[in-house]
Design a protein around this motif. Structure first.
Motif, PDB file in Angstrom:
ATOM      1  N   TRP A 351       0.809  -1.376   0.073  1.00  0.00           N
ATOM      2  CA  TRP A 351      -0.080  -0.170  -0.189  1.00  0.00           C
ATOM      3  C   TRP A 351       0.905   1.314  -0.008  1.00  0.00           C
ATOM      4  O   TRP A 351       0.585   2.216  -0.622  1.00  0.00           O
ATOM      5  N   VAL A 352       1.938   1.133   0.717  1.00  0.00           N
ATOM      6  CA  VAL A 352       2.884   2.292   0.643  1.00  0.00           C
ATOM      7  C   VAL A 352       3.528   2.636  -0.741  1.00  0.00           C
ATOM      8  O   VAL A 352       3.551   3.643  -1.206  1.00  0.00           O
ATOM      9  N   ARG A 353       4.128   1.329  -1.247  1.00  0.00           N
ATOM     10  CA  ARG A 353       4.665   1.524  -2.591  1.00  0.00           C
ATOM     11  C   ARG A 353       3.396   2.298  -3.579  1.00  0.00           C
ATOM     12  O   ARG A 353       4.010   3.337  -4.618  1.00  0.00           O
ATOM     13  N   ALA A 354       2.052   1.692  -3.593  1.00  0.00           N
ATOM     14  CA  ALA A 354       1.140   2.383  -4.223  1.00  0.00           C
ATOM     15  C   ALA A 354       0.840   3.726  -4.108  1.00  0.00           C
ATOM     16  O   ALA A 354       0.541   4.444  -4.826  1.00  0.00           O
ATOM     17  N   ALA A 355       0.889   4.140  -2.632  1.00  0.00           N
ATOM     18  CA  ALA A 355       0.596   5.291  -2.393  1.00  0.00           C
ATOM     19  C   ALA A 355       1.769   6.480  -2.867  1.00  0.00           C
ATOM     20  O   ALA A 355       1.202   7.619  -2.966  1.00  0.00           O
ATOM     21  N   GLY A 356       2.846   5.849  -3.117  1.00  0.00           N
ATOM     22  CA  GLY A 356       3.805   6.655  -3.712  1.00  0.00           C
ATOM     23  C   GLY A 356       3.836   7.227  -5.121  1.00  0.00           C
ATOM     24  O   GLY A 356       4.426   7.959  -5.773  1.00  0.00           O
ATOM     25  N   ARG A 357       2.734   6.278  -5.765  1.00  0.00           N
ATOM     26  CA  ARG A 357       3.154   6.400  -7.082  1.00  0.00           C
ATOM     27  C   ARG A 357       2.474   7.678  -7.684  1.00  0.00           C
ATOM     28  O   ARG A 357       1.308   7.967  -7.356  1.00  0.00           O
ATOM     29  N   GLY A 358       3.169   8.286  -8.350  1.00  0.00           N
ATOM     30  CA  GLY A 358       2.704   9.716  -8.675  1.00  0.00           C
ATOM     31  C   GLY A 358       2.450  10.897  -7.731  1.00  0.00           C
ATOM     32  O   GLY A 358       2.149  11.786  -7.710  1.00  0.00           O
ATOM     33  N   ALA A 359       3.041  10.601  -6.400  1.00  0.00           N
ATOM     34  CA  ALA A 359       2.743  11.270  -5.339  1.00  0.00           C
ATOM     35  C   ALA A 359       3.795  12.501  -5.431  1.00  0.00           C
ATOM     36  O   ALA A 359       3.700  13.386  -4.387  1.00  0.00           O
ATOM     37  N   GLY A 360       4.757  12.732  -6.349  1.00  0.00           N
ATOM     38  CA  GLY A 360       5.341  13.792  -6.327  1.00  0.00           C
ATOM     39  C   GLY A 360       5.004  14.925  -6.772  1.00  0.00           C
ATOM     40  O   GLY A 360       3.919  14.894  -7.349  1.00  0.00           O
ATOM     41  N   ALA A 361       5.533  16.315  -6.582  1.00  0.00           N
ATOM     42  CA  ALA A 361       4.954  17.465  -6.918  1.00  0.00           C
ATOM     43  C   ALA A 361       4.771  17.609  -8.437  1.00  0.00           C
ATOM     44  O   ALA A 361       3.616  18.259  -9.071  1.00  0.00           O
ATOM     45  N   TYR A 362       5.584  16.900  -9.273  1.00  0.00           N
ATOM     46  CA  TYR A 362       5.417  16.904 -10.391  1.00  0.00           C
ATOM     47  C   TYR A 362       4.614  15.596 -11.172  1.00  0.00           C
ATOM     48  O   TYR A 362       5.101  15.164 -12.243  1.00  0.00           O
ATOM     49  N   GLY A 363       4.323  14.967 -10.396  1.00  0.00           N
ATOM     50  CA  GLY A 363       3.473  13.548 -10.558  1.00  0.00           C
ATOM     51  C   GLY A 363       4.690  12.352 -10.615  1.00  0.00           C
ATOM     52  O   GLY A 363       4.291  11.371 -11.088  1.00  0.00           O
ATOM     53  N   GLU A 364       5.793  12.722 -10.179  1.00  0.00           N
ATOM     54  CA  GLU A 364       6.831  11.463 -10.386  1.00  0.00           C
ATOM     55  C   GLU A 364       6.353  10.573  -9.011  1.00  0.00           C
ATOM     56  O   GLU A 364       5.881  10.942  -8.133  1.00  0.00           O
ATOM     57  N   ASP A 365       6.839   9.285  -9.342  1.00  0.00           N
ATOM     58  CA  ASP A 365       6.830   8.120  -8.512  1.00  0.00           C
ATOM     59  C   ASP A 365       7.693   8.327  -7.059  1.00  0.00           C
ATOM     60  O   ASP A 365       8.831   8.662  -7.272  1.00  0.00           O
ATOM     61  N   LEU A 366       7.095   8.209  -5.984  1.00  0.00           N
ATOM     62  CA  LEU A 366       8.011   8.328  -4.614  1.00  0.00           C
ATOM     63  C   LEU A 366       8.218   7.052  -4.072  1.00  0.00           C
ATOM     64  O   LEU A 366       7.193   6.343  -3.834  1.00  0.00           O
ATOM     65  N   LEU A 367       9.312   7.102  -3.100  1.00  0.00           N
ATOM     66  CA  LEU A 367       9.337   5.671  -2.404  1.00  0.00           C
ATOM     67  C   LEU A 367       9.337   6.174  -1.062  1.00  0.00           C
ATOM     68  O   LEU A 367      10.111   7.524  -0.778  1.00  0.00           O
ATOM     69  N   TYR A 368       8.867   5.651  -0.005  1.00  0.00           N
ATOM     70  CA  TYR A 368       8.901   6.256   1.439  1.00  0.00           C
ATOM     71  C   TYR A 368       9.759   5.203   2.261  1.00  0.00           C
ATOM     72  O   TYR A 368       9.422   3.949   2.131  1.00  0.00           O
ATOM     73  N   LEU A 369      10.611   5.753   2.992  1.00  0.00           N
ATOM     74  CA  LEU A 369      11.155   4.719   3.952  1.00  0.00           C
ATOM     75  C   LEU A 369      11.585   5.626   5.184  1.00  0.00           C
ATOM     76  O   LEU A 369      11.360   6.983   5.301  1.00  0.00           O
ATOM     77  N   ARG A 370      11.994   4.949   6.329  1.00  0.00           N
ATOM     78  CA  ARG A 370      12.018   5.859   7.768  1.00  0.00           C
ATOM     79  C   ARG A 370      13.101   5.208   8.479  1.00  0.00           C
ATOM     80  O   ARG A 370      13.638   4.123   8.209  1.00  0.00           O
ATOM     81  N   THR A 371      13.643   6.206   9.268  1.00  0.00           N
ATOM     82  CA  THR A 371      14.563   5.553  10.193  1.00  0.00           C
ATOM     83  C   THR A 371      14.247   5.843  11.641  1.00  0.00           C
ATOM     84  O   THR A 371      13.290   6.797  11.915  1.00  0.00           O
ATOM     85  N   SER A 372      14.744   5.088  12.767  1.00  0.00           N
ATOM     86  CA  SER A 372      14.177   5.347  13.861  1.00  0.00           C
ATOM     87  C   SER A 372      15.512   5.487  14.742  1.00  0.00           C
ATOM     88  O   SER A 372      16.638   4.976  14.512  1.00  0.00           O
ATOM     89  N   LEU A 373      15.490   6.404  15.811  1.00  0.00           N
ATOM     90  CA  LEU A 373      16.678   6.822  16.495  1.00  0.00           C
ATOM     91  C   LEU A 373      16.036   6.887  18.106  1.00  0.00           C
ATOM     92  O   LEU A 373      14.911   7.304  18.229  1.00  0.00           O
ATOM     93  N   GLY A 374      17.099   6.464  18.873  1.00  0.00           N
ATOM     94  CA  GLY A 374      16.560   6.569  20.473  1.00  0.00           C
ATOM     95  C   GLY A 374      16.528   5.374  21.125  1.00  0.00           C
ATOM     96  O   GLY A 374      15.577   4.505  20.681  1.00  0.00           O
ATOM     97  N   ARG A 375      17.330   5.081  21.967  1.00  0.00           N
ATOM     98  CA  ARG A 375      17.475   4.108  22.913  1.00  0.00           C
ATOM     99  C   ARG A 375      16.968   4.744  24.388  1.00  0.00           C
ATOM    100  O   ARG A 375      17.672   5.730  24.547  1.00  0.00           O
ATOM    101  N   HIS A 376      16.805   3.905  25.252  1.00  0.00           N
ATOM    102  CA  HIS A 376      16.298   4.300  26.492  1.00  0.00           C
ATOM    103  C   HIS A 376      17.583   4.963  27.160  1.00  0.00           C
ATOM    104  O   HIS A 376      18.830   4.772  27.045  1.00  0.00           O
ATOM    105  N   ARG A 377      17.635   6.264  27.815  1.00  0.00           N
ATOM    106  CA  ARG A 377      18.511   7.439  28.334  1.00  0.00           C
ATOM    107  C   ARG A 377      19.286   8.175  27.294  1.00  0.00           C
ATOM    108  O   ARG A 377      20.027   8.664  27.534  1.00  0.00           O
ATOM    109  N   GLU A 378      18.953   7.797  25.985  1.00  0.00           N
ATOM    110  CA  GLU A 378      19.658   8.781  24.748  1.00  0.00           C
ATOM    111  C   GLU A 378      18.725   9.535  24.884  1.00  0.00           C
ATOM    112  O   GLU A 378      17.389   9.632  24.830  1.00  0.00           O
ATOM    113  N   ARG A 379      19.766  10.857  24.819  1.00  0.00           N
ATOM    114  CA  ARG A 379      19.116  12.261  24.316  1.00  0.00           C
ATOM    115  C   ARG A 379      18.425  12.723  22.983  1.00  0.00           C
ATOM    116  O   ARG A 379      19.394  13.577  22.446  1.00  0.00           O
ATOM    117  N   VAL A 380      17.701  11.977  22.245  1.00  0.00           N
ATOM    118  CA  VAL A 380      17.487  12.283  20.958  1.00  0.00           C
ATOM    119  C   VAL A 380      16.526  13.336  20.579  1.00  0.00           C
ATOM    120  O   VAL A 380      16.529  14.073  19.604  1.00  0.00           O
TER     121      VAL A 380
END
Ligand SMILES: Cc1cc2nc3c(=O)[nH]c(=O)nc-3n(C[C@H](O)[C@H](O)[C@H](O)COP(=O)(O)OP(=O)(O)OC[C@H]3O[C@@H](n4cnc5c(N)ncnc54)[C@H](O)[C@@H]3O)c2cc1C
Length: 472
Positions: A351-380
């Motif tokens: 569904w994310v792949r499909a949501a990215g199709r044509g989702a760019g400002a000029y109708g280009e295909d986008l891919l979504y990815l994410r990073t996560s940061l932060g473990r207990h007691r880290e000050r992120v």
């Protein structure tokens, strides 16, 4: 829709016509909404949510042209509660298209060997992955000869696995896995609370033998919801089975005869029953007058701050990532990187792949990815958006060789995002419940109690709803 269902209650009295009882649920995360959903069958229920929308850690945000999850993005499929609730509210279920994660160890993305929180399900697969050094692997192979562990008292997951398989397994496998689920530290998180199955297996002897004997299942481990996990709270809140007041920060709960009085923004609301479905720290404040020992125990539960950075990138630019055939990677803390994991949502969810199709400002295909940061007691939380974005992109480049130039970035800070289940957590929760259950009409639920994953949280909410009923 979530956040727009505010409805001011004008009824100061508690009992409704026909004897229907009034219940106030405090906290509009998935726990509170589930309790409200269950109780609304035969109660008059209002959810009081402090922020401007329901959902808590289940949250959708528009990034470039598409709405994607910026909090929880999946749920365990092998526990029934999450999938069952989604189906109950009429949502479809989707399983990951690719469920093949990697581990970033020693400058290389290696296959993440299948394991039960670090305990290898297949020792030869672990050896082939190259995740452990030869000495670390030798230690793993010696596990069957180690005497059964003494598990009369709770220990940390790291202590349990380390005693049997050595520190390298803890540092390179348990840490990144626990870092992902709890944002916690292997040598601090309770084995009984986090991995009861491992504790039961270890009590019988070799974990290698027990893990190898586990039945192989082709049931997918994870499930998601097309359109995002954030659709689940939206569907619950828009069911119209109960009222939702957003921007309603509850300050205090006190007794009023056999019922309760809830203080919210200078207003007093009365109810026959109250479900407290907030995080550990606000719950401690809210429960101080009613159940002081339970409140003190909740105040001692620590939490980890975490950050999720979501990127939308042009598909043409990120195509090499698609070719890796992975759904993302985990990073052991010993690698000293900025991020602790990256999820390639475009590869994981159709569904994310499909949501990215044509989702760019000029109708280009986008891919979504994410990073996560932060473990207990880290000050992120204190890091700037720029710092979080640049650190994430540098790590993605170092891990994959692909330099990304996102068309849009979204930074979501989750203060006290994940409660930490310290050694002895089950006893703490039993003590809290005993005191709460002694007050008829009062119940608690949420991520602080029986598990932080969505199905466990839903389970705790259904238990709270049942408790309210049983006290009537
Ligand atoms: C970044 C991140 C990613 C995650 N990913 C996953 C995942 O992929 N799969 C999974 O299973 N789990 C995941 N989790 C865990 C899971 O999402 C949470 O444990 C779960 O959603 C918690 O639900 P909850 O209702 O207990 O609490 P919350 O979602 O925290 O909801 C509590 C609500 O109470 C409200 N509140 C607080 N104080 C008050 C007050 N005084 N008055 C009124 N309202 C108040 C808050 O505003 C909040 O909306 C993730 C967690 C995080 C942080």
């Amino acid at each position: 829709m979530a956040g727009s269902t505010a409805s001011r209650s004008t009824d100061g009295g508690r009992r409704y016509a026909g004897g229907v009882k009034k219940v106030l649920v405090i906290g509009g995360g998935i726990a509170g909404l589930t309790a409200a959903w269950d109780l609304s069958v035969d109660h008059d229920v209002t959810v009081l949510e402090a922020s401007d929308r329901v959902g808590g850690k289940l949250r959708l945000e528009k990034v470039a042209g598409a709405r994607v999850d910026v909090g929880a993005e999946a749920m365990l499929n092998r526990r029934p509660e999450g999938v069952a609730l989604a189906r109950e509210v009429g949502l479809a279920i989707e399983h990951p298209a690719i469920a093949s994660s990697r581990l970033w160890v020693g400058d290389e993305l290696k296959p993440l060997p299948r394991s039960l929180m670090g305990v290898p399900l297949d020792v030869s697969e672990l050896a082939a992955s190259g995740v452990l050094s030869p000495a670390g692997m030798e230690r793993v192979l010696a596990e069957p000869d180690i005497a059964p562990s003494d598990l009369t008292a709770d220990v940390s997951v790291g202590a349990l696995v380390g005693e049997r398989f050595g520190d390298e397994v803890v540092d390179r496998l348990v840490e990144p896995l626990l870092g992902g689920v709890y944002a916690g530290r292997a040598r601090e998180i309770s084995a009984r609370a986090a991995v009861p199955q491992l504790v039961a297996m270890a009590a019988r002897g070799s974990l290698t033998a027990a893990a190898a004997a586990l039945p192989v299942s082709d049931v997918p481990v994870f499930a998601g919801i097309p359109g995002g996990m954030g659709r689940l709270p939206e569907a619950l809140a828009s069911s119209a089975r109960f009222a939702v007041r957003t921007g309603a920060s509850v300050e205090r709960i006190s007794r009023a005869g056999s019922g309760f009085r809830v203080h919210v923004d200078g207003e007093l609301l009365e109810a026959d029953a109250v479900v407290v479905a907030t995080q550990a720290a606000p719950s401690a404040v809210l429960l101080m007058d009613l159940v002081p020992d339970a409140a003190a125990a909740l105040a001692r539960i620590e939490s980890a701050d975490v950050v999720v950075v979501t990127f939308a990138v042009r598909e043409v630019e990120a195509r090499p990532l698609l070719e890796l055939g992975a759904s993302g990677f985990l990073v052991p803390p010993g690698e000293r990187r900025a991020i602790k994991a990256s999820t390639w949502s475009f590869a994981k969810w159709d569904w994310v792949r499909a949501a990215g199709r044509g989702a760019g400002a000029y109708g280009e295909d986008l891919l979504y990815l994410r990073t996560s940061l932060g473990r207990h007691r880290e000050r992120v939380l204190q890091l700037t958006d720029h710092h979080l974005e640049v650190g994430s992109l540098a790590d993605l480049h170092a891990a994959t060789g692909v330099r990304l130039e996102p068309v849009a970035t979204h930074v979501q800070r989750w203060q006290a995002g994940l409660p930490q289940y310290a050694v002895g957590h089950l006893d703490v929760v039993a003590g809290i419940r005993a005191e709460v259950e002694a007050v008829p009409g009062l119940a608690v639920c949420g991520a602080a109690y029986d598990g932080v994953g969505i199905p466990a949280v839903i389970g705790s909410a259904r238990r709270a709803a049942a408790q309210v009923r049983s006290a009537e």
